[in-house]
Scaffold this motif. Structure first.
Motif, short mmCIF file in Angstrom:
data_model
loop_
_atom_site.label_atom_id
_atom_site.label_comp_id
_atom_site.label_asym_id
_atom_site.label_seq_id
_atom_site.Cartn_x
_atom_site.Cartn_y
_atom_site.Cartn_z
N CYS A 24 0.48 1.67 10.60
CA CYS A 24 -0.10 2.86 9.87
C CYS A 24 0.93 4.07 9.95
O CYS A 24 1.14 4.32 11.19
CB CYS A 24 -1.59 3.06 10.37
N LEU A 69 -9.36 3.07 4.95
CA LEU A 69 -8.96 1.62 4.61
C LEU A 69 -9.16 0.44 5.36
O LEU A 69 -9.37 -0.45 4.59
CB LEU A 69 -7.48 2.06 4.57
N ARG A 116 1.84 5.42 -1.87
CA ARG A 116 1.36 6.53 -2.66
C ARG A 116 2.62 7.24 -3.09
O ARG A 116 3.39 7.68 -2.44
CB ARG A 116 0.43 7.59 -1.89
N TRP A 169 -2.76 -0.40 -5.89
CA TRP A 169 -4.36 -0.19 -5.59
C TRP A 169 -4.60 1.06 -4.77
O TRP A 169 -5.63 1.69 -5.07
CB TRP A 169 -4.28 -1.34 -4.54
N LEU A 170 -3.74 1.55 -3.92
CA LEU A 170 -4.01 2.82 -3.10
C LEU A 170 -4.11 3.78 -3.97
O LEU A 170 -5.27 4.82 -3.74
CB LEU A 170 -2.96 3.09 -2.15
N GLU A 171 -3.13 4.02 -5.24
CA GLU A 171 -3.27 5.19 -5.74
C GLU A 171 -4.62 5.21 -6.70
O GLU A 171 -5.32 6.21 -6.94
CB GLU A 171 -2.17 5.20 -6.84
N TYR A 185 -4.62 -6.73 -2.56
CA TYR A 185 -4.09 -5.57 -2.99
C TYR A 185 -2.70 -5.70 -3.86
O TYR A 185 -2.11 -6.58 -3.32
CB TYR A 185 -4.30 -4.30 -2.04
N ILE A 209 -8.87 -4.50 1.40
CA ILE A 209 -7.79 -4.68 2.62
C ILE A 209 -8.15 -5.45 3.40
O ILE A 209 -7.17 -6.48 3.76
CB ILE A 209 -7.85 -3.07 3.02
N TRP A 213 1.18 1.95 4.38
CA TRP A 213 0.62 0.79 5.49
C TRP A 213 1.62 -0.40 5.12
O TRP A 213 1.73 -0.94 3.97
CB TRP A 213 -0.76 0.71 5.16
N LEU A 234 0.88 -1.13 0.02
CA LEU A 234 0.05 0.17 -0.08
C LEU A 234 0.85 1.03 0.00
O LEU A 234 1.42 1.76 1.13
CB LEU A 234 -0.96 0.15 1.21
N TYR A 245 -7.37 3.76 -5.80
CA TYR A 245 -8.51 4.08 -4.50
C TYR A 245 -8.64 5.59 -4.19
O TYR A 245 -9.56 6.07 -4.31
CB TYR A 245 -8.00 3.44 -3.44
N LEU A 246 -7.56 6.23 -4.04
CA LEU A 246 -7.64 7.65 -4.16
C LEU A 246 -7.89 8.16 -5.27
O LEU A 246 -8.64 9.53 -5.02
CB LEU A 246 -6.06 8.02 -3.62
#
Length: 447
Positions: free
Chosen positions: A336, A423, A233, A438-440, A434, A429, A239, A231, A442-443
């Protein structure tokens, strides 16, 4: 064992190292800029030395000032933490010339692994699986086209001296290659003063898996399992968890054994992390970090072993306190990274913390150097704390994490806590489903 350790860092990692030193009965010295005069690690250290004004180049990156602080206070070792001078071979060499121990690997090993091309060559020689790509720097477009055709598109062009996503460009077709090569080389030269680039196969949906290793300084090596850092960015980890929900016990043992043997064969001393992209059951080496990682607490949570204690022990010539067969993995842990940033735009949010309350209870750890009334300076990394949660299994860990995030209060500034609250309730998650993209994605959906 050392008599006095100088901690050449700031924030939560400086406090983390200071606590370990106190537990070992070692006197501590911290250095700080004028902006950090009221920092928690400065308040708790046995001695402190101001080494310059706020800009890092004039303080935390000022080697001469740090060496002078060692000589003034009589420190016989330096722990560099992470970032700043932690992977600076010149710093390690200068300390050695002054008979001060650098708590980390040799300058030669830092140099080898700091050069992405040489690191890949070394990894291949040591039997570590690598991503298909060029054997060295690529200087001509014709050569780039040949290599890309051999390994197949898409390919990624990376800066040899790079990091943090700078100097990295993806080419999906031959038509994309020329501009990607030129752009990556230009960015690399501007960011690192070295425009050398190399080419690798670009994996479409990989996970980012890293293996925590230690060399004992006597030709031995062990691994402490892996962490999943997928995870991300903009190539920055957000994470981290251990063990990875994507690996089984056989894969874990196999890659761990390969890495431990490589570290032993290299003659490495101290902590290191060997990082991989993982896709379809295969591991591909991407780099090695020759220092303690931000996310080391999740490994400590599942092994019960203090990695900073091990660093100090190895650097003092005492070797490791454990053998491979002594290292057992217990439960699951997630970290986190709490940043002083707007949770939507990720714009830094320095300022005064008016209220700071951390969660508690079984399996909860918070590494942070901030407190109510602390003023976050605008000059440094936005990380203000790390929430680490441990459970008997991943399901329990996620339940505990949700509760801990609800208890965590930071007022007066914006933080990324709302992102993690989102998240922890996401189905992908929860299922561990993922990859590094995935995170980018999602954002982007939330914008």
């Amino acid at each position: 064992m050392f008599q006095k350790i100088l901690i050449a860092n700031r924030g939560e990692i400086a406090l983390r190292v200071l606590r370990a030193c106190k537990e070992l009965g070692i006197q501590t010295v911290v250095v700080h800029s004028t902006a950090d005069a009221d920092a928690m690690h400065v308040r708790l250290a046995d001695e402190s030395v101001c080494i310059g004004p706020p800009p890092s180049r004039d303080s935390y990156l000022n080697i001469h000032q740090i060496v002078a602080a060692c000589e003034i206070t009589g420190a016989d070792a330096v722990h560099p933490g992470y970032g700043f001078l932690s992977e600076n071979a010149k710093f390690a060499d200068i300390l050695a010339a002054h008979n001060i121990t650098f708590i980390g690997p040799s300058g030669d090993h830092i140099r080898i692994m700091g050069d992405k091309i040489e690191a890949k060559r070394t990894a291949k020689r040591l039997g570590i699986p690598v991503v298909p790509g060029s054997d060295g720097a690529v200087t001509e477009e014709k050569e780039a086209r040949r290599i890309a055709a051999e390994i197949g598109y898409p390919v990624i062009i990376k800066a040899s001296a790079g990091g943090g996503g700078r100097g990295m460009k993806v080419a999906h077709t031959e038509a994309d290659l020329e501009i990607a090569l030129q752009t990556a080389r230009s960015e690399a030269g501007a960011a690192f003063g070295d425009d050398a680039v190399y080419i690798e196969k670009y994996l479409e949906k990989p996970r980012h898996i890293e293996v925590q290793v230690f060399g004992d300084g006597f030709g031995g090596g062990v691994h402490f399992g892996e962490r999943d850092c997928s995870l991300q960015r903009r190539h920055q980890k957000v994470w981290e968890e251990a063990n990875s929900p994507a690996l089984n016990a056989e894969e874990r043992s196999r890659i761990g054994g390969i890495c431990a043997k490589a570290i032993a064969d290299l003659g490495y001393s101290g902590a290191g992390t060997i990082e991989f992209l993982y896709e379809n059951g295969e591991f591909y080496f991407i780099e090695m970090n020759t220092r303690l990682q931000v996310e080391h607490p999740v490994t400590e949570a599942i092994t019960g072993i203090d990695l900073v204690h091990e660093q100090v022990r190895v650097a003092s010539g005492g070797g490791l306190s454990v053998k491979q067969e002594d290292i057992k993995f217990n439960g699951h842990a997630i970290e986190c990274r709490i940043n002083a940033e707007d949770p939507r735009t990720f714009t830094p949010s320095p300022g005064t913390i008016t209220h700071f309350h951390t969660p508690g209870g079984l399996g909860i750890r918070v590494d942070s150097g901030v407190y109510s009334g602390y003023k976050i300076p605008p000059y440094y990394d936005s990380l203000i704390g790390k929430l680490i949660v441990h459970g008997r299994n991943r399901v329990e860990c996620m339940m505990r994490l949700r509760r801990a995030l609800d208890e965590f209060v930071v007022d007066g500034i914006k933080t990324t806590l709302p992102l993690f609250r989102d998240l922890v309730g996401n189905a992908d998650i929860a299922n561990g489903d993922y990859d590094i993209h995935w995170l980018e994605k999602y954002l982007a959906k939330g914008e």
